[in-house]
Scaffold this motif. Structure first.
Motif, PDB file in Angstrom:
ATOM      1  N   ARG A 450     -11.336  65.928 -41.165  1.00  0.00           N
ATOM      2  CA  ARG A 450     -11.110  65.903 -42.147  1.00  0.00           C
ATOM      3  C   ARG A 450     -10.651  67.137 -42.421  1.00  0.00           C
ATOM      4  N   ILE A 451     -10.679  68.556 -41.716  1.00  0.00           N
ATOM      5  CA  ILE A 451      -9.213  68.906 -42.178  1.00  0.00           C
ATOM      6  C   ILE A 451      -8.198  69.421 -40.908  1.00  0.00           C
ATOM      7  N   LEU A 452      -8.364  67.858 -40.597  1.00  0.00           N
ATOM      8  CA  LEU A 452      -6.785  67.513 -39.896  1.00  0.00           C
ATOM      9  C   LEU A 452      -6.386  66.696 -41.315  1.00  0.00           C
ATOM     10  N   LYS A 453      -7.141  66.065 -41.739  1.00  0.00           N
ATOM     11  CA  LYS A 453      -6.791  64.886 -42.674  1.00  0.00           C
ATOM     12  C   LYS A 453      -6.063  65.949 -43.740  1.00  0.00           C
ATOM     13  N   GLU A 454      -6.756  66.608 -44.310  1.00  0.00           N
ATOM     14  CA  GLU A 454      -6.213  67.900 -45.229  1.00  0.00           C
ATOM     15  C   GLU A 454      -4.639  68.040 -45.037  1.00  0.00           C
ATOM     16  N   ILE A 455      -5.328  69.117 -44.105  1.00  0.00           N
ATOM     17  CA  ILE A 455      -3.191  69.648 -43.428  1.00  0.00           C
ATOM     18  C   ILE A 455      -2.280  68.394 -43.201  1.00  0.00           C
ATOM     19  N   ALA A 456      -2.619  67.466 -42.507  1.00  0.00           N
ATOM     20  CA  ALA A 456      -1.683  66.089 -42.867  1.00  0.00           C
ATOM     21  C   ALA A 456      -0.940  65.760 -44.128  1.00  0.00           C
ATOM     22  N   ALA A 457      -1.660  65.979 -45.275  1.00  0.00           N
ATOM     23  CA  ALA A 457      -1.758  65.766 -46.507  1.00  0.00           C
ATOM     24  C   ALA A 457      -1.277  66.782 -47.046  1.00  0.00           C
ATOM     25  N   LYS A 458      -1.564  67.752 -46.601  1.00  0.00           N
ATOM     26  CA  LYS A 458      -0.783  69.428 -47.132  1.00  0.00           C
ATOM     27  C   LYS A 458       0.539  69.080 -46.753  1.00  0.00           C
ATOM     28  N   MET A 459       0.865  69.064 -45.907  1.00  0.00           N
ATOM     29  CA  MET A 459       2.084  69.079 -44.922  1.00  0.00           C
ATOM     30  C   MET A 459       2.788  67.747 -45.088  1.00  0.00           C
ATOM     31  N   SER A 460       2.758  66.474 -45.671  1.00  0.00           N
ATOM     32  CA  SER A 460       3.439  65.638 -46.186  1.00  0.00           C
ATOM     33  C   SER A 460       3.907  65.842 -47.315  1.00  0.00           C
ATOM     34  N   GLN A 461       3.158  67.072 -48.469  1.00  0.00           N
ATOM     35  CA  GLN A 461       3.098  66.807 -49.903  1.00  0.00           C
ATOM     36  C   GLN A 461       3.993  67.590 -50.166  1.00  0.00           C
ATOM     37  N   LEU A 462       4.076  69.158 -48.830  1.00  0.00           N
ATOM     38  CA  LEU A 462       5.217  69.922 -48.742  1.00  0.00           C
ATOM     39  C   LEU A 462       6.788  69.315 -48.424  1.00  0.00           C
ATOM     40  N   ALA A 463       6.475  68.754 -47.181  1.00  0.00           N
ATOM     41  CA  ALA A 463       7.960  68.582 -46.726  1.00  0.00           C
ATOM     42  C   ALA A 463       8.477  67.699 -47.536  1.00  0.00           C
ATOM     43  N   SER A 464       7.573  66.917 -48.417  1.00  0.00           N
ATOM     44  CA  SER A 464       8.850  65.090 -49.282  1.00  0.00           C
ATOM     45  C   SER A 464       9.314  66.828 -50.570  1.00  0.00           C
ATOM     46  N   LYS A 465       9.256  67.470 -50.607  1.00  0.00           N
ATOM     47  CA  LYS A 465       9.850  68.379 -51.433  1.00  0.00           C
ATOM     48  C   LYS A 465      11.043  69.303 -51.362  1.00  0.00           C
ATOM     49  N   ILE A 466      10.916  69.167 -49.905  1.00  0.00           N
ATOM     50  CA  ILE A 466      12.455  69.984 -48.901  1.00  0.00           C
ATOM     51  C   ILE A 466      13.867  69.328 -48.541  1.00  0.00           C
ATOM     52  N   PRO A 467      14.352  69.177 -49.393  1.00  0.00           N
ATOM     53  CA  PRO A 467      15.874  69.016 -49.046  1.00  0.00           C
ATOM     54  C   PRO A 467      16.027  68.503 -47.436  1.00  0.00           C
ATOM     55  N   SER A 468      15.542  69.690 -47.006  1.00  0.00           N
ATOM     56  CA  SER A 468      16.056  69.550 -45.567  1.00  0.00           C
ATOM     57  C   SER A 468      15.426  68.945 -44.305  1.00  0.00           C
ATOM     58  N   VAL A 469      13.777  68.390 -44.811  1.00  0.00           N
ATOM     59  CA  VAL A 469      13.255  67.667 -43.629  1.00  0.00           C
ATOM     60  C   VAL A 469      13.850  65.811 -43.591  1.00  0.00           C
ATOM     61  N   ILE A 470      14.142  65.544 -42.483  1.00  0.00           N
ATOM     62  CA  ILE A 470      14.267  64.527 -42.444  1.00  0.00           C
ATOM     63  C   ILE A 470      13.448  63.412 -42.447  1.00  0.00           C
ATOM     64  N   ARG A 471      13.833  62.358 -43.310  1.00  0.00           N
ATOM     65  CA  ARG A 471      12.904  61.221 -43.791  1.00  0.00           C
ATOM     66  C   ARG A 471      13.323  59.720 -43.428  1.00  0.00           C
ATOM     67  N   VAL A 472      12.789  59.085 -42.876  1.00  0.00           N
ATOM     68  CA  VAL A 472      12.284  57.498 -42.331  1.00  0.00           C
ATOM     69  C   VAL A 472      11.826  56.242 -43.004  1.00  0.00           C
ATOM     70  N   LYS A 473      11.832  55.356 -42.795  1.00  0.00           N
ATOM     71  CA  LYS A 473      10.736  54.333 -43.312  1.00  0.00           C
ATOM     72  C   LYS A 473      10.753  53.472 -41.809  1.00  0.00           C
ATOM     73  N   ASP A 474       9.215  53.224 -41.972  1.00  0.00           N
ATOM     74  CA  ASP A 474       8.765  52.600 -40.799  1.00  0.00           C
ATOM     75  C   ASP A 474       9.701  51.055 -40.838  1.00  0.00           C
ATOM     76  N   GLU A 475       8.131  50.279 -40.238  1.00  0.00           N
ATOM     77  CA  GLU A 475       8.433  48.724 -40.433  1.00  0.00           C
ATOM     78  C   GLU A 475       7.971  48.613 -41.877  1.00  0.00           C
ATOM     79  N   GLN A 476       6.832  49.701 -41.873  1.00  0.00           N
ATOM     80  CA  GLN A 476       6.391  48.707 -43.311  1.00  0.00           C
ATOM     81  C   GLN A 476       6.859  49.690 -44.417  1.00  0.00           C
ATOM     82  N   GLY A 477       7.984  50.020 -44.519  1.00  0.00           N
ATOM     83  CA  GLY A 477       7.956  50.412 -45.734  1.00  0.00           C
ATOM     84  C   GLY A 477       7.940  52.037 -46.430  1.00  0.00           C
TER      85      GLY A 477
END
Length: 626
Positions: A450-477
């Protein structure tokens, strides 16, 4: 001889007398001198003598008892007679003589019709007597018909409409099945088209219409066309039967009989082209007997075997067989000559064609349904395969707990960017939760996940707000920005040139990650550590950059949020260091080490205040190892 009296608004009865010329040599004068007792009467005007080669003489008289002249059509309403000679007498004087038949050119005929007909004109109260000499190698069928001209042509017009409907239906069936054959390339539909064409040729020949319209000047062609039509009809009907009933695969004995019939029909076709007419007719009669017998039992045999096509074939062949029997009975004189026996084969063949067309339509429908079902099954299997592949790919490329893309996807994404833009500078950053093992042992696996999931969600949320982090889309969008490199380590791919604040937002995000995580009313300190490596200074591929970022993390300053950047100066990890540990174990066992004592002096007094013991190891290849 009693004359046929014609009155106003009355039907004209048909009756005649006949005499069989057993010698075949009698002349008209001989016939005129016959006694009245030598003639036999046919009161209804229709009779059949079967297959008789001797000529027959017919006679009848007609009297016009009306007050006006009459135009009449008289003759034998049957087309398969080799020669018919008409002699017309007015009282005792021969006033007209006319010869026709299948062995003579079609024209000139007095009536443009395949039957053996004569035009008669009667003045009021006039009496005329007609003698006919009839001879044929076929069936001696003698249906006398006497009609007023307009009545006759009205009935012929109706008859032509029926024939037009029949032949038109056969042509439509032929064209439809040819189109299906050209589309599907299945021989079954070609064989059926050719079999129906055989019916078309047979009935056009036997009723005299092909002779009338296509080769009226060549009676010898007319006789051969009729003979050729029968083996053509039979040959392609047998081919169709084999394909339709699938005898080759499922009924070898029946298929053997059908193949024997095919070979016989080939021989029959050759005989129709080269043998004498009488021999060819005999072979055709034998062929028809075996042909209809075999095909009549083929359907029930396959029906009994549980084949659906056998039902349709039995239902289709039954009316045609009845029609053939009725026609044969009429030809042999067992059945009367009427509309039903005259057109029995046409009616039977029409019903057969209609039923078999329904059967083929049913077959097409069922094949279409089977193909649709097979396609649906194939699509279902393919979908299941794709789902399994996607699940396998998901398992191979994503972490099962957090659902984040794993190291494989991270390395592929990083290498792809490096290959596309080799001149640009990039950065690989990692974050490791150092207390995860302790948390796991303290709180258990369920809570640590559960802690890992919380950390993953928190990191994903923070990364989405940082322009310098490169984001790509997978085969399912789905968007990918944070990657889970191992159980407690996460990775980011950063383009520092996309952010003007010199990665200040990244530093702020790292500060947020160091804050305690609340779970089940517990504040859990994660003690994350951060490391980074730059391209191209610290590596030219994803695996090397991740390794160096890990090394950089090991030299992270002790402040909570700062990142340890890789530096070769502090990189103590090498392959020789790993092998040195195993060499040291061997050195201890083989006593390769030496003990040295080093004095410790006081710097103020200069006195020796103690010693320290040092192990020195002289490696056989590396020399002294400190």
């Amino acid at each position: 001889m009693e004359a046929i009296a014609i009155k106003d608004a009355a039907d004209i009865p048909s009756r005649f007398e006949y005499f069989e010329d057993l010698s075949g040599q009698l002349t008209l004068d001989d016939v005129l001198s016959l006694q009245a007792t030598q003639w036999q009467t046919i009161p209804d005007g229709v009779t059949t003598f079967g297959f008789r080669k001797t000529p027959y003489w017919l006679r009848f008289s007609i009297r016009n008892e009306t007050t006006h002249g009459l135009d009449l059509i008289a003759g034998l309403n049957y087309s398969q007679l080799d020669e018919v000679r008409f002699y017309v007498f007015d009282e005792r004087s021969l006033i007209h003589e006319f010869v026709t038949g299948d062995t003579h050119p079609f024209y000139p005929r007095e009536v443009d019709h395949p039957s053996m007909l004569l035009q008669l004109n009667l003045a009021p109260e006039q009496l005329k007597t007609i003698y006919m000499r009839v001879q044929t190698d076929g069936s001696m069928i003698l249906p006398l018909e006497i009609s007023r001209s307009h009545h006759y042509f009205e009935s012929v017009a109706k008859e032509h409409k029926l024939h037009f409907f029949y032949y038109g239906s056969l042509v439509v069936i032929i064209l439809i099945n040819l189109a299906v054959f050209l589309t599907l390339r299945e021989k079954l539909y070609l064989y059926y088209s050719l079999a129906i064409f055989g019916y078309l040729l047979f009935f056009a020949s036997i009723l005299g219409y092909s002779f009338q319209h296509f080769y009226p000047a060549f009676p010898q062609i007319h006789g051969r066309a009729l003979l050729l039509s029968m083996p053509i009809l039979a040959f392609f009907s047998v081919l169709f039967c084999r394909e339709f009933l699938q005898t080759r695969q499922e009924s070898p004995k029946l298929d053997l009989a059908l193949r024997g019939m095919m070979y016989f029909e080939i021989f029959n076709l050759c005989s129709a082209a080269f043998f004498s007419y009488n021999t060819a007719i005999l072979l055709s009669a034998i062929s028809a007997l075996f042909f209809f017998s075999i095909l009549f039992v083929a359907g029930p045999i396959r029906w009994a075997a549980g084949i659906r096509a056998g039902i349709f074939f039995t239902l289709a062949w039954t009316p045609l067989t009845i029609g053939v029997l009725a026609t044969t009975g009429r030809s042999l004189g067992f059945l009367p000559v009427n509309f039903w026996t005259q057109y029995a084969m046409q009616i039977g063949s029409g019903l057969e064609a209609f039923i078999l067309t329904l059967a083929l339509a049913d077959r097409l429908y069922r094949e279409r349904e089977e193909k649709i079902k097979a396609q649906a099954d194939s699509l279902r299997i393919e979908k299941a395969r794709n789902d399994a592949h996607n699940k396998l790919t998901e398992a191979m490329t994503h972490d099962p707990v957090t659902g984040l893309p794993n190291r494989n996807r991270f390395e592929r994404m990083v290498n792809q960017h490096l290959a596309e833009d080799v001149q640009r500078g990039f950065m690989v950053g990692i974050a490791r939760v150092t207390r995860l093992d302790e948390i796991n042992r303290t709180l258990g696996l369920s809570r640590s996940e559960r802690i890992l999931k919380e950390i993953a969600a928190k990191m994903s949320q923070l990364a989405s707000k940082i322009p310098s982090v490169i984001r790509v889309k997978d085969e399912q969008g789905r968007e990918e920005s944070v990657y889970q490199l191992s159980g407690d380590t996460f990775g980011l791919f950063i383009d520092p040139f996309k952010q003007a604040d010199k990665l200040k937002q990244v530093g702020d995000a790292l500060t947020l990650l160091t804050e305690p995580l609340q779970i089940d009313n517990l504040a859990i300190e994660l003690h994350p550590r951060f490391g980074a490596a730059s391209y191209p200074q610290h590596g030219d591929n994803a695996a090397l950059l991740i390794r160096n970022a890990h090394v950089g993390m090991e030299i992270t300053p002790h402040s909570k949020q700062e990142v340890g950047f890789y530096s070769p100066e502090y990189d103590i990890y090498s392959e020789s260091r790993l092998t040195l540990m195993s060499d040291l174990k061997e050195a201890l066992y083989s006593q390769q080490t030496e003990l040295y004592y080093q004095p410790k002096a006081c710097l103020l007094t200069g006195k020796i205040i103690g010693v320290e013991g040092l192990i020195r190891w002289h490696h056989p290849e590396r020399g002294w190892v400190y």
